[in-house]
Design an enzyme around this catalytic site. Structure first.
Site, PDB file in Angstrom:
ATOM      1  N   HIS A 129     -24.765  19.840 -46.573  1.00  0.00           N
ATOM      2  CA  HIS A 129     -23.891  19.876 -44.751  1.00  0.00           C
ATOM      3  C   HIS A 129     -25.417  19.969 -43.287  1.00  0.00           C
ATOM      4  O   HIS A 129     -25.356  21.224 -42.668  1.00  0.00           O
ATOM      5  CB  HIS A 129     -22.636  21.412 -44.314  1.00  0.00           C
ATOM      6  CG  HIS A 129     -22.327  20.677 -43.087  1.00  0.00           C
ATOM      7  ND1 HIS A 129     -20.805  21.129 -43.427  1.00  0.00           N
ATOM      8  CD2 HIS A 129     -22.841  21.096 -41.646  1.00  0.00           C
ATOM      9  CE1 HIS A 129     -20.277  20.748 -41.889  1.00  0.00           C
ATOM     10  NE2 HIS A 129     -21.087  20.644 -40.938  1.00  0.00           N
TER      11      HIS A 129
ATOM     12  N   HIS B 182     -26.531  18.402 -40.092  1.00  0.00           N
ATOM     13  CA  HIS B 182     -26.764  16.995 -38.291  1.00  0.00           C
ATOM     14  C   HIS B 182     -28.180  17.039 -38.184  1.00  0.00           C
ATOM     15  O   HIS B 182     -28.383  16.602 -37.217  1.00  0.00           O
ATOM     16  CB  HIS B 182     -25.589  18.234 -37.525  1.00  0.00           C
ATOM     17  CG  HIS B 182     -24.666  18.627 -37.641  1.00  0.00           C
ATOM     18  ND1 HIS B 182     -23.259  17.697 -38.178  1.00  0.00           N
ATOM     19  CD2 HIS B 182     -24.066  19.921 -37.671  1.00  0.00           C
ATOM     20  CE1 HIS B 182     -22.347  18.258 -38.139  1.00  0.00           C
ATOM     21  NE2 HIS B 182     -22.533  19.972 -37.954  1.00  0.00           N
TER      22      HIS B 182
ATOM     23  N   GLU C  78     -20.068  20.372 -27.396  1.00  0.00           N
ATOM     24  CA  GLU C  78     -18.650  21.085 -26.771  1.00  0.00           C
ATOM     25  C   GLU C  78     -18.530  21.379 -25.722  1.00  0.00           C
ATOM     26  O   GLU C  78     -17.138  21.571 -25.645  1.00  0.00           O
ATOM     27  CB  GLU C  78     -18.675  21.464 -27.756  1.00  0.00           C
ATOM     28  CG  GLU C  78     -17.900  20.813 -29.107  1.00  0.00           C
ATOM     29  CD  GLU C  78     -18.124  21.737 -30.789  1.00  0.00           C
ATOM     30  OE1 GLU C  78     -17.498  23.012 -29.855  1.00  0.00           O
ATOM     31  OE2 GLU C  78     -18.252  21.675 -31.210  1.00  0.00           O
TER      32      GLU C  78
ATOM     33  N   THR D 178     -18.646  16.959 -34.120  1.00  0.00           N
ATOM     34  CA  THR D 178     -17.000  16.453 -33.450  1.00  0.00           C
ATOM     35  C   THR D 178     -17.069  15.860 -32.969  1.00  0.00           C
ATOM     36  O   THR D 178     -16.057  14.301 -32.473  1.00  0.00           O
ATOM     37  CB  THR D 178     -17.074  17.854 -32.121  1.00  0.00           C
ATOM     38  OG1 THR D 178     -17.676  18.942 -32.981  1.00  0.00           O
ATOM     39  CG2 THR D 178     -15.749  17.317 -31.231  1.00  0.00           C
TER      40      THR D 178
ATOM     41  N   LYS E 219     -16.204  12.727 -44.358  1.00  0.00           N
ATOM     42  CA  LYS E 219     -16.139  13.879 -43.779  1.00  0.00           C
ATOM     43  C   LYS E 219     -14.819  13.535 -42.714  1.00  0.00           C
ATOM     44  O   LYS E 219     -14.628  12.901 -42.295  1.00  0.00           O
ATOM     45  CB  LYS E 219     -17.611  13.957 -43.035  1.00  0.00           C
ATOM     46  CG  LYS E 219     -17.214  15.172 -42.028  1.00  0.00           C
ATOM     47  CD  LYS E 219     -17.570  15.739 -42.207  1.00  0.00           C
ATOM     48  CE  LYS E 219     -16.896  17.819 -40.663  1.00  0.00           C
ATOM     49  NZ  LYS E 219     -18.184  18.073 -40.250  1.00  0.00           N
TER      50      LYS E 219
ATOM     51  N   HIS F 276     -14.139  19.456 -42.517  1.00  0.00           N
ATOM     52  CA  HIS F 276     -14.887  20.752 -41.524  1.00  0.00           C
ATOM     53  C   HIS F 276     -13.332  21.841 -41.184  1.00  0.00           C
ATOM     54  O   HIS F 276     -12.053  21.691 -40.977  1.00  0.00           O
ATOM     55  CB  HIS F 276     -14.945  20.240 -40.146  1.00  0.00           C
ATOM     56  CG  HIS F 276     -14.917  21.619 -38.833  1.00  0.00           C
ATOM     57  ND1 HIS F 276     -16.587  21.867 -38.661  1.00  0.00           N
ATOM     58  CD2 HIS F 276     -14.147  21.338 -38.312  1.00  0.00           C
ATOM     59  CE1 HIS F 276     -15.968  22.925 -37.942  1.00  0.00           C
ATOM     60  NE2 HIS F 276     -14.571  23.022 -37.595  1.00  0.00           N
TER      61      HIS F 276
ATOM     62  N   HIS G 274     -17.198  26.406 -43.897  1.00  0.00           N
ATOM     63  CA  HIS G 274     -17.233  26.869 -42.491  1.00  0.00           C
ATOM     64  C   HIS G 274     -16.026  28.017 -43.662  1.00  0.00           C
ATOM     65  O   HIS G 274     -15.274  28.922 -42.349  1.00  0.00           O
ATOM     66  CB  HIS G 274     -16.497  27.043 -41.364  1.00  0.00           C
ATOM     67  CG  HIS G 274     -17.484  26.294 -41.234  1.00  0.00           C
ATOM     68  ND1 HIS G 274     -18.726  24.953 -41.398  1.00  0.00           N
ATOM     69  CD2 HIS G 274     -16.946  24.560 -40.282  1.00  0.00           C
ATOM     70  CE1 HIS G 274     -19.371  24.067 -40.893  1.00  0.00           C
ATOM     71  NE2 HIS G 274     -18.413  23.376 -40.496  1.00  0.00           N
TER      72      HIS G 274
ATOM     73  N   ARG H 211     -15.096  32.186 -41.658  1.00  0.00           N
ATOM     74  CA  ARG H 211     -14.706  31.853 -40.420  1.00  0.00           C
ATOM     75  C   ARG H 211     -14.262  32.955 -40.159  1.00  0.00           C
ATOM     76  O   ARG H 211     -14.353  33.626 -38.734  1.00  0.00           O
ATOM     77  CB  ARG H 211     -14.520  30.141 -39.973  1.00  0.00           C
ATOM     78  CG  ARG H 211     -14.324  30.435 -38.050  1.00  0.00           C
ATOM     79  CD  ARG H 211     -13.595  29.171 -37.638  1.00  0.00           C
ATOM     80  NE  ARG H 211     -14.620  27.979 -38.331  1.00  0.00           N
ATOM     81  CZ  ARG H 211     -15.068  27.468 -38.049  1.00  0.00           C
ATOM     82  NH1 ARG H 211     -15.582  27.759 -36.877  1.00  0.00           N
ATOM     83  NH2 ARG H 211     -15.718  25.998 -37.547  1.00  0.00           N
TER      84      ARG H 211
ATOM     85  N   ASP I  47     -25.012  24.065 -42.547  1.00  0.00           N
ATOM     86  CA  ASP I  47     -24.620  23.165 -40.664  1.00  0.00           C
ATOM     87  C   ASP I  47     -25.093  23.564 -39.679  1.00  0.00           C
ATOM     88  O   ASP I  47     -25.510  23.786 -38.834  1.00  0.00           O
ATOM     89  CB  ASP I  47     -23.189  24.272 -40.579  1.00  0.00           C
ATOM     90  CG  ASP I  47     -22.096  23.623 -39.357  1.00  0.00           C
ATOM     91  OD1 ASP I  47     -22.885  22.622 -38.978  1.00  0.00           O
ATOM     92  OD2 ASP I  47     -21.658  24.544 -38.986  1.00  0.00           O
TER      93      ASP I  47
HETATM   94 ZN   LIG Z   1     -21.102  21.014 -39.573  1.00  0.00          ZN
END
Ligand SMILES: [Zn+2]
Length: 390
Positions: free
Chosen positions: A63, A65, A72, A101, A157, A196, A225, A228, A286
């Site tokens: 995971h 990016h 965001e 996102t 995903k 996610h 996650h 979380r 992440d």
């Molecule tokens: Zn992520």
């Protein structure tokens, strides 16, 4: 140099093999044994003495990016593209790139190009199609076609139980998982769906209903996650007991400013104590996700960027603070994720025939050298592999 011979390392494959020599040719491990010869006819041999060092497989991070994420809190909060020199010093030799996102201002074509460039620069990189949006943009027209026809695409995903998701229905998620699964069967890839998880109150209930009421294999839905918050974490144990794989995010921890989260190493120890099988637990970073932090009223309170180095940090915490044996602690970042994404036994282990991705650490578990496909990738925190513009 034709051959690379690393001598006298204390090898964790991740099973502990003790002091061994490892011979590498053409990016593959070709021999593991004690006191291997240092000359091989006319072939040139580079010999590296690893006495006093621990050797482990290169880490697999499912995971990352790589083209950036976030955004965001407005356009200023978009994270930049990652460079290979940010990845390899921390022991990561296999990554899966994906969208966060924003799958609109960031496109899937750019993700594909970045994954290809990271491979050209020296590590192993794959990608997921899809994003938080459903239906999301794809490369070849559908999730099924992407997995079938695009070499680098190994799964899909999506996002659920999150206010930033597309609020997909159960039927939509079922269809997505089925598409990825079927395409995986036909193409010989894993065809899994990486999901996610937000902190919504529905948590994993939709996925557990799908497992109970359909024929879809539970291990092809990988929620991430799951550390979380306590509610999601508690449900993830139930999910694992139904046969699912759960992914801990190393970049989410109270010490990084995420209140209410569970420190990854502690979460893994608790999963083991609850009886979850090692093969059903993975940890990913992440990395390069930009998380907007909100106060209790939901007001924007600041930004937080995640990094790949948290994988190694939490691995060290597993061994040093949670007293998890090395050969077990390694599995969450090597064999388990490699198998979960369909890249085991080529990745995630040190064995004859496997790719020569390996990490040398000192007795304190500090990373000294990283090799990717048999090439020295990083040494003492400095990347040897560089992008074209570094
Ligand atoms: Zn992520």
């Amino acid at each position: 140099m034709d051959l690379l011979l690393i001598k006298n390392a204390d090898v964790y494959a991740p099973k502990h093999l003790g002091r061994q020599d490892v011979l590498i040719n053409g990016g593959k491990i070709v021999r593991i044994g004690t006191d291997l010869e240092t000359s091989y006819g006319s072939l040139s041999v580079e010999v590296v003495d690893a006495s006093g060092l621990v050797m482990t497989p290169g880490f697999v991070d499912q995971h990352v990016h790589v083209i950036g994420a976030g955004g965001e809190a407005g356009y200023f909060s978009r994270t930049p593209e990652m460079r290979i020199s940010q990845i390899v010093p921390h022991g990561i030799t296999t990554i899966v790139g994906l969208h966060g996102t924003d799958g609109t201002a960031r496109n899937i074509e750019a993700l594909y190009a970045k994954v290809c460039s990271l491979e050209q620069e020296g590590i192993t990189a794959r990608m997921l199609t899809g994003s938080f949006e459903m239906p999301s943009a794809t490369l070849a027209g559908s999730v099924r076609r992407d997995i079938l026809f695009v070499d680098k695409v190994i799964g899909a995903k999506t996002a659920i139980s999150d206010r930033r998701s597309s609020q997909p229905t159960r039927a939509e998620i079922e269809h997505l998982v089925a598409e990825a699964y079927t395409a995986g069967l036909v193409s010989g890839k894993r065809g899994y769906t990486h999901i996610h998880m937000g902190n919504g109150k529905r948590r994993l209930s939709m996925l557990m209903d799908i497992i109970r009421e359909t024929e879809l294999p539970p291990y092809l839905m990988i929620p991430t996650h799951i550390n979380r918050d306590e509610g999601l974490f508690a449900q993830s144990i139930e999910f694992a007991k139904l046969g699912g794989i759960v992914d801990i995010t190393s970049g989410i921890a109270p010490e990084y400013g995420f209140e209410g989260t569970i420190k990854p190493s502690k979460a893994i120890r608790r999963l083991l104590e609850a009886g979850v099988d090692v093969r059903q637990i993975t940890m990913s970073s992440d990395a390069n996700g930009c998380m907007a932090v909100y106060d209790s009223q939901g007001n924007y309170a600041g930004l937080c960027v995640t990094t790949v180095e948290t994988i190694h940090k939490e691995f060290c915490c597993l061994v040093k603070e949670e007293s998890i044996p090395m050969e077990t602690a390694l599995q969450f970042i090597t064999t388990s994720p490699a198998a979960a994404i369909g890249m085991y036994p080529q990745k995630g282990q040190l064995a004859v025939g496997a790719d020569a991705d390996l990490v040398l650490m000192d007795s304190d578990l500090s990373i000294r050298k990283v090799y990717a496909m048999g090439r020295l990738a990083a040494e003492d925190g400095v990347s040897i592999l560089k992008g074209a513009f570094e």
